[in-house]
Scaffold this motif. Structure first.
Motif, PDB file in Angstrom:
ATOM      1  N   ALA A  35       0.865  -1.297   0.022  1.00  0.00           N
ATOM      2  CA  ALA A  35       0.119  -0.114   0.042  1.00  0.00           C
ATOM      3  C   ALA A  35       0.784   1.188   0.129  1.00  0.00           C
ATOM      4  CB  ALA A  35      -0.812   0.096   1.292  1.00  0.00           C
ATOM      5  N   PHE A  36       0.320   2.227  -0.581  1.00  0.00           N
ATOM      6  CA  PHE A  36       1.095   3.726  -0.764  1.00  0.00           C
ATOM      7  C   PHE A  36       0.162   4.291   0.089  1.00  0.00           C
ATOM      8  CE2 PHE A  36       1.689   7.902  -2.402  1.00  0.00           C
ATOM      9  CZ  PHE A  36       3.146   7.929  -2.229  1.00  0.00           C
ATOM     10  N   PHE A  37       0.656   5.316   1.140  1.00  0.00           N
ATOM     11  CA  PHE A  37      -0.131   6.204   1.872  1.00  0.00           C
ATOM     12  C   PHE A  37       0.360   7.634   1.557  1.00  0.00           C
ATOM     13  CE2 PHE A  37      -0.193   2.205   4.176  1.00  0.00           C
ATOM     14  CZ  PHE A  37      -1.675   2.036   4.214  1.00  0.00           C
ATOM     15  N   ASP A  38      -0.652   8.593   1.368  1.00  0.00           N
ATOM     16  CA  ASP A  38      -0.272   9.903   1.324  1.00  0.00           C
ATOM     17  C   ASP A  38      -1.061  10.638   2.547  1.00  0.00           C
ATOM     18  OD1 ASP A  38       0.401  12.669   0.901  1.00  0.00           O
ATOM     19  OD2 ASP A  38      -0.461  12.411  -1.446  1.00  0.00           O
ATOM     20  N   VAL A  39      -0.185  10.790   3.520  1.00  0.00           N
ATOM     21  CA  VAL A  39      -0.895  11.119   4.878  1.00  0.00           C
ATOM     22  C   VAL A  39      -1.193  12.636   5.214  1.00  0.00           C
ATOM     23  CG1 VAL A  39      -0.729  10.859   7.377  1.00  0.00           C
ATOM     24  CG2 VAL A  39       0.053   8.988   5.908  1.00  0.00           C
ATOM     25  N   ASP A  40      -2.303  12.905   5.483  1.00  0.00           N
ATOM     26  CA  ASP A  40      -2.769  14.282   5.817  1.00  0.00           C
ATOM     27  C   ASP A  40      -2.099  14.472   7.340  1.00  0.00           C
ATOM     28  OD1 ASP A  40      -4.298  16.554   4.840  1.00  0.00           O
ATOM     29  OD2 ASP A  40      -5.412  16.397   6.479  1.00  0.00           O
ATOM     30  N   ARG A  45      -2.714  13.598  16.094  1.00  0.00           N
ATOM     31  CA  ARG A  45      -2.979  12.014  15.870  1.00  0.00           C
ATOM     32  C   ARG A  45      -2.233  11.349  15.160  1.00  0.00           C
ATOM     33  NH1 ARG A  45      -8.829  10.359  14.231  1.00  0.00           N
ATOM     34  NH2 ARG A  45      -8.620  11.987  12.668  1.00  0.00           N
ATOM     35  N   PRO A  46      -0.996  10.791  15.571  1.00  0.00           N
ATOM     36  CA  PRO A  46      -0.430  10.078  14.848  1.00  0.00           C
ATOM     37  C   PRO A  46      -0.893   8.956  13.990  1.00  0.00           C
ATOM     38  CG  PRO A  46       0.130   9.401  16.867  1.00  0.00           C
ATOM     39  CD  PRO A  46      -0.833  10.498  17.004  1.00  0.00           C
ATOM     40  N   PHE A  47      -0.375   8.708  12.580  1.00  0.00           N
ATOM     41  CA  PHE A  47      -0.803   7.833  11.721  1.00  0.00           C
ATOM     42  C   PHE A  47       0.039   6.575  11.909  1.00  0.00           C
ATOM     43  CE2 PHE A  47      -1.109   5.938   7.370  1.00  0.00           C
ATOM     44  CZ  PHE A  47      -2.356   6.077   7.047  1.00  0.00           C
ATOM     45  N   VAL A  48      -0.435   5.409  12.267  1.00  0.00           N
ATOM     46  CA  VAL A  48       0.402   4.349  12.578  1.00  0.00           C
ATOM     47  C   VAL A  48      -0.158   3.089  11.705  1.00  0.00           C
ATOM     48  CG1 VAL A  48       1.115   2.633  14.350  1.00  0.00           C
ATOM     49  CG2 VAL A  48       0.360   4.851  14.922  1.00  0.00           C
ATOM     50  N   VAL A  49       0.807   2.663  10.737  1.00  0.00           N
ATOM     51  CA  VAL A  49       0.708   1.306   9.846  1.00  0.00           C
ATOM     52  C   VAL A  49       1.109   0.182  10.613  1.00  0.00           C
ATOM     53  CG1 VAL A  49       0.973  -0.061   7.806  1.00  0.00           C
ATOM     54  CG2 VAL A  49       0.667   2.630   7.892  1.00  0.00           C
ATOM     55  N   ALA A  54       6.109  -4.982  12.900  1.00  0.00           N
ATOM     56  CA  ALA A  54       6.570  -3.760  13.120  1.00  0.00           C
ATOM     57  C   ALA A  54       5.841  -2.725  13.081  1.00  0.00           C
ATOM     58  CB  ALA A  54       7.808  -3.368  11.906  1.00  0.00           C
ATOM     59  N   ALA A  55       5.872  -1.343  13.632  1.00  0.00           N
ATOM     60  CA  ALA A  55       4.741  -0.633  13.607  1.00  0.00           C
ATOM     61  C   ALA A  55       5.586   0.673  12.632  1.00  0.00           C
ATOM     62  CB  ALA A  55       4.433  -0.155  14.998  1.00  0.00           C
ATOM     63  N   VAL A  56       4.793   1.306  11.835  1.00  0.00           N
ATOM     64  CA  VAL A  56       5.185   2.451  11.148  1.00  0.00           C
ATOM     65  C   VAL A  56       4.599   3.773  11.412  1.00  0.00           C
ATOM     66  CG1 VAL A  56       5.761   3.539   8.728  1.00  0.00           C
ATOM     67  CG2 VAL A  56       5.977   1.156   9.252  1.00  0.00           C
ATOM     68  N   THR A  57       5.005   4.951  12.048  1.00  0.00           N
ATOM     69  CA  THR A  57       4.394   6.117  12.522  1.00  0.00           C
ATOM     70  C   THR A  57       4.951   7.159  12.076  1.00  0.00           C
ATOM     71  OG1 THR A  57       4.365   4.677  14.896  1.00  0.00           O
ATOM     72  CG2 THR A  57       3.775   7.173  14.705  1.00  0.00           C
ATOM     73  N   VAL A  58       3.853   8.007  11.501  1.00  0.00           N
ATOM     74  CA  VAL A  58       3.897   9.309  10.645  1.00  0.00           C
ATOM     75  C   VAL A  58       3.019  10.522  11.414  1.00  0.00           C
ATOM     76  CG1 VAL A  58       5.196   8.043   8.886  1.00  0.00           C
ATOM     77  CG2 VAL A  58       2.464   8.764   8.740  1.00  0.00           C
ATOM     78  N   THR A  59       3.257  11.430  11.153  1.00  0.00           N
ATOM     79  CA  THR A  59       2.200  12.662  11.118  1.00  0.00           C
ATOM     80  C   THR A  59       1.754  13.157   9.887  1.00  0.00           C
ATOM     81  OG1 THR A  59       3.992  14.269  11.675  1.00  0.00           O
ATOM     82  CG2 THR A  59       2.952  13.334  13.468  1.00  0.00           C
TER      83      THR A  59
END
Length: 199
Positions: A35-40, A45-49, A54-59
């Motif tokens: 999957a490709f994510f383009d995160v707002d 509220r962190p965005f966690v995959v 593993a856990a992938v965290t972004v804002t």
């Protein structure tokens, strides 16, 4: 697909996610595939995959996540991404960085990657550079209802460089056979690539 917060998720074939948003975080579980994510952007509220290991965290960023069996890979296109493997320290990835997590839940070193190869699937293509034939066939089989198989393990390591249209199975089979002088035999449930019989 457009998510509730304005972020966008683009799923490759044979891919599945589960979305669980709360007031504290935006959590996505990648059950299978890519999957490709383009995160707002949302600092509160962190965005966690969540992956198997593993856990992938972004804002707010854009990145690609691949889950293949018990192995995973994360490729960052823009922004900053934190990857926490099941075992070992977290890694911070910047644009152009990638990391792999093995079946034991341990991360590789951070490395650079070529977006034109990794993200080709978003345009209906599969690109490879010196990839073993066995891995190329495995990647292509994700798109085809009738799989391609190698008759002999000796063919597995043959290096493949090229681009394939994932919607055109016939041309992919013909091209692989042509590159290495192989024979392609259609059977009811598969196509077998094999070395020609010696004359």
């Amino acid at each position: 697909m457009l998510l509730a917060d304005g972020s966008v998720a683009q799923l490759n074939t044979a891919s599945k996610i589960v979305v669980r948003y709360s007031n504290e975080e935006r959590r996505i579980e990648l059950l299978s595939g890519q999957a490709f994510f383009d995160v707002d952007k949302d600092q509160t509220r962190p965005f966690v995959v969540q992956l198997a290991n593993a856990a992938v965290t972004v804002t707010g960023t854009s990145f690609d996540v691949l889950r293949s069996g018990d192995r995973s890979a994360v490729h960052v296109v823009t922004g900053v991404v934190d990857v926490k493997p099941q075992f070992g320290p977290s890694s911070t990835l910047l644009a152009g960085d990638m990391i792999e997590i093995d079946g034991e839940g341990r991360a590789s070193a951070v490395a650079r990657f070529d977006p034109s190869l990794i993200l080709a699937w978003r345009g209906g293509k599969a690109r490879f550079r010196d990839e073993p034939l066995s891995e190329v066939v495995a990647s292509l089989n994700r798109y085809f209802s009738t799989p391609i198989m190698l008759e002999d393990e000796a063919l597995a390591a043959l290096p493949v460089t090229g681009e394939f249209d994932v919607r055109d199975r016939e041309t992919a089979v013909r091209t692989l056979a042509l590159i290495f002088g192989l024979e392609a035999t259609d059977e009811p449930a598969r196509t077998v690539l094999s070395a020609p019989e010696p004359q």
